[in-house]
Enzyme design. Sequence first.
Site, mmCIF file in Angstrom:
data_model
loop_
_atom_site.group_PDB
_atom_site.id
_atom_site.type_symbol
_atom_site.label_atom_id
_atom_site.label_comp_id
_atom_site.label_asym_id
_atom_site.label_seq_id
_atom_site.Cartn_x
_atom_site.Cartn_y
_atom_site.Cartn_z
ATOM 1 N N GLU A 9 -3.183 -0.422 -7.609
ATOM 2 C CA GLU A 9 -4.292 0.093 -8.020
ATOM 3 C C GLU A 9 -4.796 1.153 -7.117
ATOM 4 O O GLU A 9 -3.768 1.402 -6.037
ATOM 5 C CB GLU A 9 -5.234 -1.124 -7.701
ATOM 6 C CG GLU A 9 -5.081 -2.081 -6.633
ATOM 7 C CD GLU A 9 -4.934 -1.317 -5.274
ATOM 8 O OE1 GLU A 9 -5.839 -0.356 -4.932
ATOM 9 O OE2 GLU A 9 -3.997 -1.624 -4.457
ATOM 10 N N GLU B 96 -1.390 0.642 -4.098
ATOM 11 C CA GLU B 96 -0.420 1.503 -4.906
ATOM 12 C C GLU B 96 0.199 0.769 -5.738
ATOM 13 O O GLU B 96 0.811 1.481 -6.687
ATOM 14 C CB GLU B 96 -0.312 2.592 -4.068
ATOM 15 C CG GLU B 96 -1.298 3.677 -3.527
ATOM 16 C CD GLU B 96 -0.455 4.916 -2.761
ATOM 17 O OE1 GLU B 96 0.493 5.279 -3.193
ATOM 18 O OE2 GLU B 96 -1.250 5.640 -2.196
#
Length: 352
Positions: A173, A316
Amino acid sequence: MNIEEAVKAVKEPDGAAAREAARRWDRVAKPLNSLGELERDVIRIAGAQGSSTISIGRKAIVVMCADNGIVEEGVTQTGQAVTAIVAENMAAGRSCVCLMAERAGADVIPVDVGMASCSPVKGVLWRRVASGTRNFRKEAAMSREEAVQAIETGIAIACELKAKGYELAGSGEMGIGNTTTSSAVLSTLLNVEPELVTGRGAGLTSAGYRRKVQVIKEGLALHRPDRRDPVDVLAKVGGLDLAALAGFYIGCGLCRMPVVLDGLITAAGALAAVGICPKVKGYLLASHRSAEPAGGIALDALGLTPVIQAGMCLGEGTGAAACFPLLDMAAAVYGQMSSFEEIQVEQYQHLQ
């Protein structure tokens, strides 16, 4: 496919395939259970794929990108413009997760499900539901319809990956403010006080941390999200990235594709997904135990044990990228190493 159809179509992992994978591990010419959680993850992959002959050659990490209105409350060190900047770096292959995934032989697919930037970012998959969420301290983060749309977007992306031949997924994310939304969601779903599941995110002073906790408390008191209804929780105090992640996990279950979680935020999305569709739990793998205080709490609630203890909290999808080579190594041992019978050595026995 809508949520209801997807949930009905998700099947439990294949228990027979998982049991056969466990028997295969017992026959591999090495001490029993000596690869620890990696062995258990291979067994989970077999159950998820429905075959003891596992295949995890083609891998992708899907990174859900979205902005959060709660940043108005001063709960972050940086502004939400950073979300688009990092997403653009992902598209160009310059971000942390891209550099790590390249070494792991995995593709990175950034998805705009709710960034606040005015226009699409080149190289980022455009699936925007809204241009960021609203400030949940003052109003619901999004409408229920928007939350449902984000979930269904995640389901569709998982199905698209499967259709393209991917066999193992990772999740990540990017969204400034999403440790605040994740803590609010976890506080509700786990029925615990916000202090227990709230950390300093990307870096807050002690005063900033206290402000973050207070903002979450005020938002929860205002909206009273129903923890028995994860969609309600996501809509009121969550984020578009969290909702899309929840849908992505449901989609992975639907497609029988195992998926590796990253840290706190992806685990929050997974808890919401399991609340919507309990069968999804069998398709989840944990990469690492996040340094964020709620990371381990969320994994414990999911019944998952990570393979990495490294104090990571970058996000991430970097945890998934770090985990993929370990799973490849375990799969090589599982599929290629000689059995005790083949080397004519007596097999180890499980002792009481």
